[in-house]
Structures are given as structure tokens and as C-alpha cells.
Design a protein around this motif. Structure first.
Motif, mmCIF file in Angstrom:
data_model
loop_
_atom_site.group_PDB
_atom_site.id
_atom_site.type_symbol
_atom_site.label_atom_id
_atom_site.label_comp_id
_atom_site.label_asym_id
_atom_site.label_seq_id
_atom_site.Cartn_x
_atom_site.Cartn_y
_atom_site.Cartn_z
ATOM 1 N N ALA A 87 0.833 -1.204 0.000
ATOM 2 C CA ALA A 87 0.000 0.000 0.000
ATOM 3 C C ALA A 87 0.873 1.262 0.000
ATOM 4 N N SER A 88 1.949 1.244 0.797
ATOM 5 C CA SER A 88 2.868 2.392 0.845
ATOM 6 C C SER A 88 3.608 2.544 -0.481
ATOM 7 N N LEU A 89 4.018 1.414 -1.077
ATOM 8 C CA LEU A 89 4.701 1.437 -2.370
ATOM 9 C C LEU A 89 3.802 2.050 -3.444
ATOM 10 N N LYS A 90 2.559 1.625 -3.469
ATOM 11 C CA LYS A 90 1.612 2.127 -4.470
ATOM 12 C C LYS A 90 1.368 3.630 -4.282
ATOM 13 N N LYS A 91 1.212 4.032 -3.032
ATOM 14 C CA LYS A 91 0.982 5.448 -2.739
ATOM 15 C C LYS A 91 2.181 6.290 -3.180
ATOM 16 N N PHE A 92 3.369 5.801 -2.886
ATOM 17 C CA PHE A 92 4.590 6.525 -3.256
ATOM 18 C C PHE A 92 4.679 6.693 -4.776
ATOM 19 N N LEU A 93 4.428 5.623 -5.510
ATOM 20 C CA LEU A 93 4.572 5.684 -6.962
ATOM 21 C C LEU A 93 3.443 6.482 -7.611
ATOM 22 N N ASP A 94 2.263 6.471 -6.983
ATOM 23 C CA ASP A 94 1.174 7.318 -7.481
ATOM 24 C C ASP A 94 1.565 8.793 -7.389
ATOM 25 N N ALA A 150 4.744 9.906 -7.141
ATOM 26 C CA ALA A 150 5.960 10.170 -7.907
ATOM 27 C C ALA A 150 5.696 10.265 -9.405
ATOM 28 N N ARG A 151 4.616 9.628 -9.872
ATOM 29 C CA ARG A 151 4.244 9.624 -11.289
ATOM 30 C C ARG A 151 5.396 9.132 -12.179
ATOM 31 N N VAL A 152 5.991 8.038 -11.753
ATOM 32 C CA VAL A 152 7.086 7.442 -12.526
ATOM 33 C C VAL A 152 6.481 6.512 -13.570
ATOM 34 N N PRO A 153 6.806 6.682 -14.848
ATOM 35 C CA PRO A 153 6.190 5.864 -15.900
ATOM 36 C C PRO A 153 6.840 4.476 -16.010
ATOM 37 N N GLY A 154 6.159 3.566 -16.680
ATOM 38 C CA GLY A 154 6.734 2.274 -17.039
ATOM 39 C C GLY A 154 6.960 1.341 -15.874
ATOM 40 N N ILE A 155 6.104 1.442 -14.828
ATOM 41 C CA ILE A 155 6.255 0.571 -13.662
ATOM 42 C C ILE A 155 4.998 -0.287 -13.500
ATOM 43 N N GLU A 156 5.213 -1.587 -13.342
ATOM 44 C CA GLU A 156 4.129 -2.525 -13.061
ATOM 45 C C GLU A 156 4.293 -3.026 -11.627
ATOM 46 N N LEU A 157 3.286 -2.796 -10.796
ATOM 47 C CA LEU A 157 3.329 -3.238 -9.405
ATOM 48 C C LEU A 157 2.529 -4.525 -9.247
#
Length: 382
Positions: free
Chosen positions: A220-227, A229-236
């Protein structure tokens, strides 16, 4: 190869003097069992946290102020029962005149030490691994790593953790090809720390990132961080990996969204490995430790369409098991591999020969790395 410490001689010296433990957390609780198995008297347990003084840590032993203990006893050996990064600073703080070593369980989920007999039994494998290592630094780290597993003292290894650019963590400036456009599989992505380091190492120039994280709170923290950060090309992927596809028990906190606990795993109950700070935080928030059943997958079953150039694994004691589950992927694409070395006793003598058999062209390096709040022995395979 450097001569290895004889564990029996090492502990006989401590046995004669008796031991004072410095550090009264989970590592002290694990250490007590291992020391008692070696018939070493624990004279006292000390800690810098005044709030712990007077509280019982083992039956009949309360936590004390080191200054008072040093007055009470004559000659004794100080064993620092704390994580290695803390042990370095504690050793520097202690008054001179004491023999002082770190003593911690050197394996992630097994409560044991390597023995002289096991070294003797595995001499051929030890030589084979030593000969596989590409440079003198790697060979020195391997020898010191075996000494650490024999004694529980990681401080000599910690002395080798020198970083030109510490924010790159796993992505060694010398060994990692920073110019290549990578497809990165991050196994044990936690809350995004290794993704951040990868982005810095590559300057944001990459093909794709596939990130696996099994723990609900971490994910959940990882997803929130990447949301954010708006880093492209990442599959969680909220998916657990192992060497087989099956159901297993996963140990963590019941409400792990509200506790910063970085060691959920398939092997050991939280109460026995979480440190005092984490347990205190969980108690204050009325969060209990717990476990749940979950289905685990193999990397081969997950990654049929992936073309990885680099795979990083940091999954408590399961790094080697996860690599075994990606056997076909590794054979086909020969990616650059990054994982922690020697987290389980059997892995010490089997991981490198297994990888060498999988791809005879692989070259092996060991480095000591400061990974945020920890120091780890990292195996690089390229």
C-alpha cells in the motif's frame, strides 16, 4: 584464502571471562539462547535506553546501566547485541579497556551459528566458491563472511562498507551497467527504496520496472509513493514469490499499514525478531502480531513474457528460493543478479555453485553495502 577463525577457541576466551550484553532488544533475546548453548555466562544486560533499566529481559536478569555494571564486575567481554550499524557506534562510545565484539544471530531466520565441523565438512565447496569469485575484495569478504557466521561478529565486514555514492545502495557504481536501458525486476520492492536507487543509478533511462511486494502494508505504501511520484513504465504486483507454487503462512502485524515493519516473512513470528521500538509502537497503537495464509508463485510462472536485464531480490531468507523459482528465466536471459548473500546457512555453500551451473559464463562479486539503515553482504552476478 585467509585462515578462518576457530569458533571453539574464540568462544573459549569469552567463556573464561563471562559476557556482558550491550543492547536489550530482539537480538539480545536471540543471542542469549546461542550463548547458553555454548555454556557462556551472561553476567548482565545493558542498554542506553534508561526506560529499560530495571526491567527483566530474561528470567533473573534485569537491564542495567553499563557504567554500574563495569564497576560491579572485573574483567569481562562486551558483546554488542545490536544491528551492525548501531554496533559500530556503540563500540566507539564504550570506554576503552574492554574486549568488545558484536554478537548477533548471523542468519535471517535460523537461530544458529556455523561450526568448525561444518567448515571442515564443506572444504571442497568453500574452495570452489572462493575460486569463482572475481577479485580480491570479493574473496576477502567471503572469508570474513564465514568468520561472521562462525562468531556472530559482523564488525570486520562493516569496515568494508565504503560508498562513493551511498544513495545508489544495491546498484554498485563499478559493477552495474548504468548506461544500458534496463528492464528491472525488483523482488521485495518494500516501499520503493530500491526503485528510487535504480532511477538514480540509471538517470531515469530504462525500459520497464516490474516490482513485487508481498506484504499488504508495504505494498500500500509502495503504491501510494509511486502514485505521487508519477514514474512511468512501472508494473506493481502484490504477489509473493518462492521456489514452488503453493500455499504458505506469512508472518507480519495484523494491521501492518500503521507500523513501519520491514521484515515480514514466511519463517519467523514477528514477536521474536521485531526490535523494541517496533514492538513498543505496535503496542501503543494496539496492533497485534499475526499471520495469514497466502499463495506463493514462482518467477518462471509469473514472468513468461518478461525480458529482464537486471533482477534484484531482497526477501528476508528467501532470496535463493526465489532465484530457484526463476531458473528458466535466468537461463534464458542471463540477467545481472543482485541479492543478499548467506542469509541461510545452507545457502552459504550452495547458491554460487548452483548459479554457476545454471550459467557457466556468470562472474561473481561480493560487496558490503549500506542499504539505508542496514549493512548487507550483497552478491552480484554478471
Amino acid at each position: 584464502m585467509k585462515s578462518l577463525i576457530k569458533a571453539e577457541d574464540y568462544f573459549e576466551k569469552i567463556r573464561k571471562n563471562g559476557a556482558v550484553l550491550f543492547g536489550a532488544g530482539s537480538k539480545a533475546r536471540q543471542a542469549a539462547k546461542l550463548l547458553r548453548e555454548r555454556h557462556i555466562d551472561i553476567l548482565a544486560v545493558c542498554d542506553n535506553d534508561r526506560d529499560l533499566w530495571g526491567k527483566e529481559i530474561f528470567p533473573g536478569i534485569v537491564i542495567e546501566d553499563f557504567r554500574e555494571v563495569s564497576k560491579k564486575y572485573g574483567k569481562f567481554t562486551v558483546l554488542i547485541t545490536a544491528a551492525v550499524n548501531n554496533a559500530v557506534s556503540i563500540k566507539a562510545e564504550l570506554a576503552e579497556g574492554f574486549e568488545c565484539y558484536q554478537f548477533c544471530n548471523p542468519f535471517k531466520v535460523e537461530e544458529c551459528l556455523l561450526t568448525d565441523e561444518e567448515i571442515e565438512k564443506n572444504q571442497d565447496l568453500i574452495k570452489r566458491i572462493y575460486d569463482c569469485l572475481e577479485d580480491e575484495l570479493s574473496k576477502n569478504i567471503f572469508s570474513l563472511s564465514l568468520n561472521y557466521k562462525l562468531t556472530g561478529n559482523m564488525l570486520p565486514l562493516a569496515d568494508l562498507a565504503h560508498e562513493k555514492n551511498s544513495v545508489l545502495t544495491y546498484f554498485d557504481e563499478e559493477l552495474f551497467d548504468r548506461k544500458k536501458r534496463h528492464t528491472f525486476i525488483d523482488i521485495g520492492a518494500y516501499t520503493g527504496d530500491s526503485i528510487m536507487s535504480f532511477l538514480m543509478a540509471t538517470g531515469g533511462n530504462y525500459e520497464k520496472i516490474i516490482a513485487y511486494e508481498a506484504d499488504e502494508g508495504n505494498y500500500a505504501s509502495l503504491k501510494k509513493f509511486l502514485d505521487c511520484a508519477r514514474v512511468p513504465g512501472i508494473e506493481l504486483l502484490h504477489t509473493a514469490l518462492w521456489s514452488e507454487c503453493k500455499e504458505r503462512t506469512f508472518f507480519t502485524f495484523e494491521d501492518n499499514y500503521r507500523v513501519n515493519y520491514d521484515s515480514p516473512n514466511f519463517h519467523t513470528a514477528v514477536d521474536s525478531i521485531a526490535d523494541n521500538k517496533i514492538l513498543k509502537e505496535a503496542h501503543g497503537k494496539k496492533i497485534a502480531s499475526g499471520c495469514r495464509r497466502m499463495y506463493v508463485h514462482t518467477l518462471d510462472s509469473q514472468a513468461k513474457d518478461m525480458t529482464p536485464t537486471v533482477i534484484k531480490v531482497n526477501a528476508m531468507a528467501d532470496d535463493f528460493e526465489i532465484l530457484k523459482g526463476g531458473k528458466e528465466l535466468i537461463k534464458r536471459w542471463k540477467p545481472f543478479l543482485i541479492c543478499e548473500f548467506g542469509v541461510r546457512k545452507e545457502d552459504l555453500f550452495t547458491m554460487i555453485p548452483w548459479l554457476k551451473g545454471l550459467n557457466p559464463e556468470y562472474k561473481f562479486y561480493l560487496r558490503e553495502k549500506k542499504i539505508f539503515h542496514d549493512i548487507k553482504t550483497i552478491l552480484y552476478v554478471k
